[in-house]
Every structure is written in C-alpha cells, then in structure tokens.
Design a protein around this motif. Structure first.
Motif, PDB file in Angstrom:
ATOM      1  N   THR A  65       0.832  -1.204   0.000  1.00  0.00           N
ATOM      2  CA  THR A  65       0.000   0.000   0.000  1.00  0.00           C
ATOM      3  C   THR A  65       0.862   1.248   0.000  1.00  0.00           C
ATOM      4  OG1 THR A  65      -1.734  -1.181   1.174  1.00  0.00           O
ATOM      5  CG2 THR A  65      -1.830   1.217   1.227  1.00  0.00           C
ATOM      6  N   ASN A  66       1.916   1.266   0.829  1.00  0.00           N
ATOM      7  CA  ASN A  66       2.810   2.428   0.880  1.00  0.00           C
ATOM      8  C   ASN A  66       3.493   2.661  -0.460  1.00  0.00           C
ATOM      9  OD1 ASN A  66       2.221   2.914   3.543  1.00  0.00           O
ATOM     10  ND2 ASN A  66       3.972   1.779   4.316  1.00  0.00           N
ATOM     11  N   ILE A  67       3.890   1.589  -1.134  1.00  0.00           N
ATOM     12  CA  ILE A  67       4.536   1.719  -2.437  1.00  0.00           C
ATOM     13  C   ILE A  67       3.554   2.278  -3.457  1.00  0.00           C
ATOM     14  CG2 ILE A  67       5.566   0.432  -4.351  1.00  0.00           C
ATOM     15  CD1 ILE A  67       6.813  -1.415  -2.193  1.00  0.00           C
ATOM     16  N   MET A  68       2.338   1.784  -3.458  1.00  0.00           N
ATOM     17  CA  MET A  68       1.337   2.276  -4.408  1.00  0.00           C
ATOM     18  C   MET A  68       1.017   3.752  -4.151  1.00  0.00           C
ATOM     19  SD  MET A  68       1.159  -0.189  -6.380  1.00  0.00           S
ATOM     20  CE  MET A  68      -0.046   0.487  -7.497  1.00  0.00           C
ATOM     21  N   GLU A  69       1.006   4.147  -2.898  1.00  0.00           N
ATOM     22  CA  GLU A  69       0.779   5.557  -2.567  1.00  0.00           C
ATOM     23  C   GLU A  69       1.902   6.426  -3.127  1.00  0.00           C
ATOM     24  OE1 GLU A  69       0.304   5.792   1.668  1.00  0.00           O
ATOM     25  OE2 GLU A  69      -1.629   4.762   1.613  1.00  0.00           O
ATOM     26  N   LEU A  70       3.138   5.938  -3.022  1.00  0.00           N
ATOM     27  CA  LEU A  70       4.272   6.679  -3.575  1.00  0.00           C
ATOM     28  C   LEU A  70       4.155   6.821  -5.089  1.00  0.00           C
ATOM     29  CD1 LEU A  70       7.301   5.223  -1.595  1.00  0.00           C
ATOM     30  CD2 LEU A  70       6.435   7.561  -1.502  1.00  0.00           C
ATOM     31  N   VAL A  71       3.790   5.735  -5.755  1.00  0.00           N
ATOM     32  CA  VAL A  71       3.663   5.756  -7.209  1.00  0.00           C
ATOM     33  C   VAL A  71       2.604   6.768  -7.634  1.00  0.00           C
ATOM     34  CG1 VAL A  71       2.971   4.389  -9.225  1.00  0.00           C
ATOM     35  CG2 VAL A  71       4.517   3.406  -7.521  1.00  0.00           C
ATOM     36  N   SER A  72       1.514   6.831  -6.906  1.00  0.00           N
ATOM     37  CA  SER A  72       0.413   7.726  -7.284  1.00  0.00           C
ATOM     38  C   SER A  72       0.722   9.203  -7.063  1.00  0.00           C
ATOM     39  CB  SER A  72      -0.861   7.336  -6.531  1.00  0.00           C
ATOM     40  OG  SER A  72      -0.726   7.632  -5.166  1.00  0.00           O
ATOM     41  N   THR A  73       1.805   9.518  -6.366  1.00  0.00           N
ATOM     42  CA  THR A  73       2.142  10.929  -6.124  1.00  0.00           C
ATOM     43  C   THR A  73       2.770  11.602  -7.325  1.00  0.00           C
ATOM     44  OG1 THR A  73       4.353  10.447  -5.265  1.00  0.00           O
ATOM     45  CG2 THR A  73       2.530  10.503  -3.657  1.00  0.00           C
ATOM     46  N   GLY A  74       3.170  10.820  -8.337  1.00  0.00           N
ATOM     47  CA  GLY A  74       3.803  11.397  -9.515  1.00  0.00           C
ATOM     48  C   GLY A  74       5.233  11.822  -9.264  1.00  0.00           C
ATOM     49  N   MET A  75       5.865  11.209  -8.298  1.00  0.00           N
ATOM     50  CA  MET A  75       7.240  11.520  -7.915  1.00  0.00           C
ATOM     51  C   MET A  75       8.206  11.197  -9.066  1.00  0.00           C
ATOM     52  SD  MET A  75       9.127   9.838  -4.580  1.00  0.00           S
ATOM     53  CE  MET A  75       7.948  10.480  -3.417  1.00  0.00           C
ATOM     54  N   GLU A  76       9.284  11.935  -9.163  1.00  0.00           N
ATOM     55  CA  GLU A  76      10.341  11.682 -10.142  1.00  0.00           C
ATOM     56  C   GLU A  76      10.867  10.253  -9.970  1.00  0.00           C
ATOM     57  OE1 GLU A  76      14.947  12.968 -10.065  1.00  0.00           O
ATOM     58  OE2 GLU A  76      13.506  14.605  -9.999  1.00  0.00           O
ATOM     59  N   THR A  77      11.284   9.631 -11.058  1.00  0.00           N
ATOM     60  CA  THR A  77      11.679   8.215 -11.056  1.00  0.00           C
ATOM     61  C   THR A  77      12.781   7.902 -10.043  1.00  0.00           C
ATOM     62  OG1 THR A  77      11.070   8.034 -13.380  1.00  0.00           O
ATOM     63  CG2 THR A  77      12.454   6.302 -12.497  1.00  0.00           C
ATOM     64  N   ALA A  78      13.829   8.687 -10.012  1.00  0.00           N
ATOM     65  CA  ALA A  78      14.942   8.418  -9.085  1.00  0.00           C
ATOM     66  C   ALA A  78      14.485   8.530  -7.637  1.00  0.00           C
ATOM     67  CB  ALA A  78      16.093   9.369  -9.352  1.00  0.00           C
ATOM     68  N   ALA A  79      13.709   9.544  -7.331  1.00  0.00           N
ATOM     69  CA  ALA A  79      13.211   9.731  -5.967  1.00  0.00           C
ATOM     70  C   ALA A  79      12.253   8.613  -5.596  1.00  0.00           C
ATOM     71  CB  ALA A  79      12.525  11.086  -5.827  1.00  0.00           C
ATOM     72  N   LEU A  80      11.410   8.228  -6.549  1.00  0.00           N
ATOM     73  CA  LEU A  80      10.486   7.113  -6.309  1.00  0.00           C
ATOM     74  C   LEU A  80      11.252   5.837  -6.034  1.00  0.00           C
ATOM     75  CD1 LEU A  80       7.628   5.902  -6.284  1.00  0.00           C
ATOM     76  CD2 LEU A  80       7.845   5.603  -8.756  1.00  0.00           C
ATOM     77  N   ASN A  81      12.272   5.570  -6.839  1.00  0.00           N
ATOM     78  CA  ASN A  81      13.088   4.377  -6.656  1.00  0.00           C
ATOM     79  C   ASN A  81      13.744   4.371  -5.276  1.00  0.00           C
ATOM     80  OD1 ASN A  81      14.319   1.937  -7.537  1.00  0.00           O
ATOM     81  ND2 ASN A  81      16.192   3.074  -7.956  1.00  0.00           N
ATOM     82  N   ASN A  82      14.294   5.485  -4.858  1.00  0.00           N
ATOM     83  CA  ASN A  82      14.922   5.578  -3.531  1.00  0.00           C
ATOM     84  C   ASN A  82      13.901   5.349  -2.420  1.00  0.00           C
ATOM     85  OD1 ASN A  82      17.493   6.065  -4.491  1.00  0.00           O
ATOM     86  ND2 ASN A  82      17.259   8.282  -4.449  1.00  0.00           N
ATOM     87  N   SER A  83      12.730   5.915  -2.556  1.00  0.00           N
ATOM     88  CA  SER A  83      11.692   5.752  -1.530  1.00  0.00           C
ATOM     89  C   SER A  83      11.217   4.307  -1.447  1.00  0.00           C
ATOM     90  CB  SER A  83      10.511   6.676  -1.828  1.00  0.00           C
ATOM     91  OG  SER A  83      10.895   8.015  -1.711  1.00  0.00           O
ATOM     92  N   VAL A  84      11.020   3.685  -2.604  1.00  0.00           N
ATOM     93  CA  VAL A  84      10.585   2.281  -2.624  1.00  0.00           C
ATOM     94  C   VAL A  84      11.658   1.389  -2.022  1.00  0.00           C
ATOM     95  CG1 VAL A  84      10.021   0.337  -4.139  1.00  0.00           C
ATOM     96  CG2 VAL A  84       8.958   2.556  -4.528  1.00  0.00           C
ATOM     97  N   ASN A  85      12.912   1.638  -2.376  1.00  0.00           N
ATOM     98  CA  ASN A  85      14.008   0.840  -1.816  1.00  0.00           C
ATOM     99  C   ASN A  85      14.067   0.967  -0.297  1.00  0.00           C
ATOM    100  OD1 ASN A  85      14.907  -0.288  -4.203  1.00  0.00           O
ATOM    101  ND2 ASN A  85      16.375   1.342  -4.599  1.00  0.00           N
ATOM    102  N   LYS A  86      13.872   2.173   0.200  1.00  0.00           N
ATOM    103  CA  LYS A  86      13.892   2.398   1.652  1.00  0.00           C
ATOM    104  C   LYS A  86      12.749   1.643   2.328  1.00  0.00           C
ATOM    105  CE  LYS A  86      14.060   6.019   5.118  1.00  0.00           C
ATOM    106  NZ  LYS A  86      14.114   7.458   5.374  1.00  0.00           N
ATOM    107  N   LEU A  87      11.556   1.694   1.749  1.00  0.00           N
ATOM    108  CA  LEU A  87      10.417   0.957   2.310  1.00  0.00           C
ATOM    109  C   LEU A  87      10.661  -0.551   2.307  1.00  0.00           C
ATOM    110  CD1 LEU A  87       7.374   2.851   0.756  1.00  0.00           C
ATOM    111  CD2 LEU A  87       7.918   2.665   3.188  1.00  0.00           C
ATOM    112  N   LEU A  88      11.190  -1.055   1.201  1.00  0.00           N
ATOM    113  CA  LEU A  88      11.465  -2.494   1.109  1.00  0.00           C
ATOM    114  C   LEU A  88      12.539  -2.922   2.093  1.00  0.00           C
ATOM    115  CD1 LEU A  88      11.325  -3.012  -2.757  1.00  0.00           C
ATOM    116  CD2 LEU A  88       9.671  -3.830  -1.063  1.00  0.00           C
ATOM    117  N   ARG A  89      13.615  -2.124   2.205  1.00  0.00           N
ATOM    118  CA  ARG A  89      14.686  -2.444   3.149  1.00  0.00           C
ATOM    119  C   ARG A  89      14.144  -2.482   4.581  1.00  0.00           C
ATOM    120  NH1 ARG A  89      18.335   0.538   1.125  1.00  0.00           N
ATOM    121  NH2 ARG A  89      17.753   2.464   2.172  1.00  0.00           N
TER     122      ARG A  89
END
Length: 108
Positions: free
Chosen positions: A2-26
C-alpha cells in the motif's frame, strides 16, 4: 504494498520514487529479520547457551548497524555478548568480537 502504491500515485520523479521504494522495502525486510530472530529466541530451549543464536544476533546486529538502526544493533550485540560470555567466557576471541562491535557502535 500500500505504501509503495501511494508513492507511485504521487507522480514523484523516477529516481526519488526508486529511492523511496528501496527504503520501504529495506525497512520491511529488516522488520522480518528481527521477527525471525525473536521467533528463534522463543523456540530455543536455552537461548543463553545457544551459540547459533549468538551468531545470528551478531550478524543481524551488523546489518542493523550498517543501516544506522543503532538501537536494534545494540540490543542484538548485547544479547550476543551475554551468550558468548556464558558459553566461551570473557577472554575468548568470539566474545572479543562482540565487545569490539559494541565499541564501534558506541562511537556512532
């Protein structure tokens, strides 16, 4: 998820999105590892004489320290130290490793 999908829906830049998703997964994986350590502790007959448990705590403590989760690392290192002192004694090389990592952690 759910947190990842929320990040994707924000329209965040790809690099920032990738960093945020990696942090959540870690973070999710680390929580699962800590839960596994706790489950091992619960199922162990005599955790304070279990060198495998000490080794597990030591290794997971290093992971937590590398990811700057210092409180979790200290709990794991302290547990490792208690077991190693109980099993090997105060002057064994494995016990010294635990003291060394605690010292390194205290400098952070």
């Amino acid at each position: 998820k759910t947190n990842i999908m929320e990040l994707v829906s924000t329209g965040m830049e790809t690099a920032a999105l990738n960093n945020s998703v990696n942090k959540l997964l870690r973070n999710c994986i680390q929580e699962m590892i800590l839960a596994a350590v706790e489950e091992y502790r619960i199922q162990s007959n005599d955790v304070y004489n279990d060198v495998e448990y000490a080794s597990l705590c030591f290794k997971v403590g290093r992971v937590m320290m590398e990811d700057e989760r210092y409180e979790d690392a200290m709990v794991l290192y302290s547990t490792c130290l208690k077991v190693r002192e109980s099993v090997y004694g105060e002057f064994h090389a494995s016990t010294a490793d635990a003291y060394s990592d605690i010292g390194a952690l205290m400098q952070k």
